[in-house]
Design a protein around this motif. Structure first.
Motif, PDB file in Angstrom:
ATOM      1  N   GLN A 106     -37.329 -41.190  -5.119  1.00  0.00           N
ATOM      2  CA  GLN A 106     -37.484 -40.657  -6.470  1.00  0.00           C
ATOM      3  C   GLN A 106     -38.882 -40.075  -6.676  1.00  0.00           C
ATOM      4  O   GLN A 106     -39.049 -39.037  -7.332  1.00  0.00           O
ATOM      5  CB  GLN A 106     -37.216 -41.764  -7.495  1.00  0.00           C
ATOM      6  CG  GLN A 106     -35.754 -42.185  -7.579  1.00  0.00           C
ATOM      7  CD  GLN A 106     -35.536 -43.318  -8.568  1.00  0.00           C
ATOM      8  OE1 GLN A 106     -36.490 -43.926  -9.056  1.00  0.00           O
ATOM      9  NE2 GLN A 106     -34.279 -43.615  -8.855  1.00  0.00           N
TER      10      GLN A 106
ATOM     11  N   TYR B 284     -27.479 -47.353  -1.486  1.00  0.00           N
ATOM     12  CA  TYR B 284     -28.276 -48.349  -2.206  1.00  0.00           C
ATOM     13  C   TYR B 284     -28.274 -48.125  -3.711  1.00  0.00           C
ATOM     14  O   TYR B 284     -29.065 -48.723  -4.435  1.00  0.00           O
ATOM     15  CB  TYR B 284     -29.693 -48.395  -1.632  1.00  0.00           C
ATOM     16  CG  TYR B 284     -29.674 -48.866  -0.192  1.00  0.00           C
ATOM     17  CD1 TYR B 284     -29.391 -50.189   0.110  1.00  0.00           C
ATOM     18  CD2 TYR B 284     -29.865 -47.972   0.858  1.00  0.00           C
ATOM     19  CE1 TYR B 284     -29.325 -50.622   1.427  1.00  0.00           C
ATOM     20  CE2 TYR B 284     -29.805 -48.396   2.177  1.00  0.00           C
ATOM     21  CZ  TYR B 284     -29.530 -49.719   2.454  1.00  0.00           C
ATOM     22  OH  TYR B 284     -29.454 -50.153   3.758  1.00  0.00           O
ATOM     23  N   GLN B 285     -27.362 -47.273  -4.157  1.00  0.00           N
ATOM     24  CA  GLN B 285     -27.052 -47.189  -5.581  1.00  0.00           C
ATOM     25  C   GLN B 285     -25.761 -47.943  -5.902  1.00  0.00           C
ATOM     26  O   GLN B 285     -25.376 -48.046  -7.064  1.00  0.00           O
ATOM     27  CB  GLN B 285     -26.919 -45.723  -6.015  1.00  0.00           C
ATOM     28  CG  GLN B 285     -28.247 -44.989  -6.087  1.00  0.00           C
ATOM     29  CD  GLN B 285     -28.099 -43.558  -6.581  1.00  0.00           C
ATOM     30  OE1 GLN B 285     -26.993 -42.997  -6.580  1.00  0.00           O
ATOM     31  NE2 GLN B 285     -29.201 -42.959  -6.994  1.00  0.00           N
ATOM     32  N   ARG B 286     -25.122 -48.453  -4.878  1.00  0.00           N
ATOM     33  CA  ARG B 286     -23.933 -49.280  -5.096  1.00  0.00           C
ATOM     34  C   ARG B 286     -24.328 -50.586  -5.773  1.00  0.00           C
ATOM     35  O   ARG B 286     -25.479 -51.031  -5.670  1.00  0.00           O
ATOM     36  CB  ARG B 286     -23.266 -49.625  -3.760  1.00  0.00           C
ATOM     37  CG  ARG B 286     -22.704 -48.474  -2.978  1.00  0.00           C
ATOM     38  CD  ARG B 286     -22.174 -48.991  -1.644  1.00  0.00           C
ATOM     39  NE  ARG B 286     -23.235 -49.609  -0.851  1.00  0.00           N
ATOM     40  CZ  ARG B 286     -23.030 -50.451   0.157  1.00  0.00           C
ATOM     41  NH1 ARG B 286     -21.799 -50.809   0.484  1.00  0.00           N
ATOM     42  NH2 ARG B 286     -24.047 -50.955   0.834  1.00  0.00           N
TER      43      ARG B 286
ATOM     44  N   GLU C 277     -26.087 -38.781   2.150  1.00  0.00           N
ATOM     45  CA  GLU C 277     -26.678 -38.183   0.956  1.00  0.00           C
ATOM     46  C   GLU C 277     -26.247 -36.730   0.790  1.00  0.00           C
ATOM     47  O   GLU C 277     -26.075 -36.252  -0.339  1.00  0.00           O
ATOM     48  CB  GLU C 277     -28.200 -38.300   1.021  1.00  0.00           C
ATOM     49  CG  GLU C 277     -28.677 -39.743   0.913  1.00  0.00           C
ATOM     50  CD  GLU C 277     -30.188 -39.863   0.885  1.00  0.00           C
ATOM     51  OE1 GLU C 277     -30.873 -38.807   0.964  1.00  0.00           O
ATOM     52  OE2 GLU C 277     -30.695 -40.993   0.782  1.00  0.00           O
TER      53      GLU C 277
ATOM     54  N   TYR D  48     -24.894 -42.500  -1.991  1.00  0.00           N
ATOM     55  CA  TYR D  48     -26.171 -43.202  -1.865  1.00  0.00           C
ATOM     56  C   TYR D  48     -25.864 -44.691  -1.802  1.00  0.00           C
ATOM     57  O   TYR D  48     -25.575 -45.322  -2.819  1.00  0.00           O
ATOM     58  CB  TYR D  48     -27.082 -42.866  -3.047  1.00  0.00           C
ATOM     59  CG  TYR D  48     -27.410 -41.391  -3.127  1.00  0.00           C
ATOM     60  CD1 TYR D  48     -28.536 -40.879  -2.490  1.00  0.00           C
ATOM     61  CD2 TYR D  48     -26.574 -40.511  -3.812  1.00  0.00           C
ATOM     62  CE1 TYR D  48     -28.830 -39.523  -2.545  1.00  0.00           C
ATOM     63  CE2 TYR D  48     -26.855 -39.160  -3.862  1.00  0.00           C
ATOM     64  CZ  TYR D  48     -27.986 -38.669  -3.222  1.00  0.00           C
ATOM     65  OH  TYR D  48     -28.272 -37.323  -3.268  1.00  0.00           O
TER      66      TYR D  48
ATOM     67  N   LEU E 114     -33.769 -50.433  -1.269  1.00  0.00           N
ATOM     68  CA  LEU E 114     -34.245 -50.243  -2.643  1.00  0.00           C
ATOM     69  C   LEU E 114     -35.653 -49.655  -2.660  1.00  0.00           C
ATOM     70  O   LEU E 114     -35.986 -48.817  -3.515  1.00  0.00           O
ATOM     71  CB  LEU E 114     -34.207 -51.578  -3.394  1.00  0.00           C
ATOM     72  CG  LEU E 114     -32.801 -52.147  -3.645  1.00  0.00           C
ATOM     73  CD1 LEU E 114     -32.882 -53.533  -4.277  1.00  0.00           C
ATOM     74  CD2 LEU E 114     -31.988 -51.207  -4.533  1.00  0.00           C
TER      75      LEU E 114
ATOM     76  N   MET F 240     -35.289 -45.988  -2.029  1.00  0.00           N
ATOM     77  CA  MET F 240     -34.826 -45.241  -3.193  1.00  0.00           C
ATOM     78  C   MET F 240     -35.964 -44.978  -4.175  1.00  0.00           C
ATOM     79  O   MET F 240     -36.044 -43.896  -4.780  1.00  0.00           O
ATOM     80  CB  MET F 240     -33.694 -46.001  -3.886  1.00  0.00           C
ATOM     81  CG  MET F 240     -32.405 -46.088  -3.073  1.00  0.00           C
ATOM     82  SD  MET F 240     -31.712 -44.461  -2.633  1.00  0.00           S
ATOM     83  CE  MET F 240     -31.258 -43.834  -4.253  1.00  0.00           C
TER      84      MET F 240
END
Length: 328
Positions: free
Chosen positions: A278, A319-321, A312, A317, A271, A274
């Protein structure tokens, strides 16, 4: 016809069928032709007349009960009635003659169906110890394999009632799972209700192991909402308590708790990655962005950096799960 069972074999087949939830239905009638009708009288002419009367009586008996026997349900009912009467000492020759006269156009089809059902019952007798030892899912798979081998596509018609029951049970399980997704019940009650639902007779999920049910439990929205709202220490304690309720041994719970901690560390690292990713995307573009992302991946994930980069590139992704405490 080869529709022959000794009384002992029929009794055993019935017991085996009951044990594996494949009952041989018994039809009790208010009245039926007398067995003695076929053997009464003294002269040959009288005996012949008596036999004719008995035959006609049994023809009328089958036709009154089962009509034209043009449906598989009626034909199965005739099969059950035939064996019920054999058990009551009605001569098989009398019943065979009556069936042939009652259903002349369907007699060959009835023979084929009944012979197949006899072979199926004999197979149940031979395999009963193996079948009873299997889980519900394994047993159903074995039963359907044999049914298809004997009857082909007709097997679905023969056991349509069972299929309908399974479908009703599936819908009931589905509805209960939806309720458990939405419930505000305590975790302990959710597990109790889930275990009861997945262990019901006729349920296609019956026989599912504890580990699989635990995955379902930790996949419920209601469970995840409660766990996500807890501080980390309280959450881990709740997960450990749930696993104890599920029946996991202390050694297994300790191992799972250690794995939970490893996963928690991985998720926190992921996290954080991520968020930094961004920020890089907002500040850089093109080749420079790719270089900085590669450096960040190497810094955060080490030897896993190449795997993360490849995922990716494919649009995945990890850690978008959704985070499912107790599962990932």
């Amino acid at each position: 016809m080869k529709w022959r069972y000794t009384l002992t074999a029929v009794a055993l087949a019935t017991a085996v069928a009951w044990a594996i939830q494949q009952p041989l239905d018994v039809i009790e009638l208010a009245s039926e032709p007398s067995v003695e009708t076929a053997s009464s009288g003294h002269s040959s002419a009288a005996a012949a007349g008596s036999n004719l009367d008995a035959n006609n009586a049994w023809v009328a008996h089958f036709q009154a009960l089962h009509g034209e026997a043009d449906s598989i349900a009626q034909q199965l009912a005739i099969y059950r009635e035939y064996h019920r009467l054999i058990n009551r000492m009605v001569p098989s020759s009398l019943l065979d003659s009556a069936l042939q006269q009652a259903y002349p156009n369907r007699y060959s089809a009835l023979q084929a169906l009944f012979d197949g059902l006899d072979r199926y019952q004999q197979w149940l007798l031979q395999q009963h110890k193996t079948l009873i030892a299997l889980t519900e899912l394994e047993r159903n798979a074995r039963l359907w394999q044999q049914r298809h081998a004997l009857f082909g596509e007709q097997a679905r018609q023969i056991w349509q009632q069972e299929l309908d029951q399974h479908e009703q049970q599936r819908l009931a399980v589905q509805a209960e799972l939806q309720r458990l997704h939405d419930t505000e019940q305590p975790l302990q009650q959710i597990w109790f209700d889930l275990q009861s639902t997945l262990s019901q007779p006729l349920s296609q999920t019956q026989g599912v192991g504890t580990a699989a049910m635990a995955n379902v439990f930790f996949g419920l929205d209601s469970v995840q909402r409660q766990l996500a709202a807890m501080p980390a220490d309280q959450r881990q304690a709740a997960i450990d308590q749930a696993r104890q309720q599920m029946g996991f041994s202390q050694q297994r719970r300790d191992w799972l708790a250690q794995r939970d901690q490893q996963r928690e560390q991985r998720w926190q690292r992921g996290l954080s990655y991520m968020q930094q990713r961004q920020q890089l995307q907002a500040a850089y573009q093109g080749a420079e962005l790719q270089q900085r992302l590669a450096a960040l991946q190497q810094q955060v994930f080490g030897h896993e950096a190449a795997t993360i980069a490849k995922e990716e590139q494919q649009g995945f992704y990890r850690y978008q799960r959704p985070r499912l405490y107790g599962r990932n």
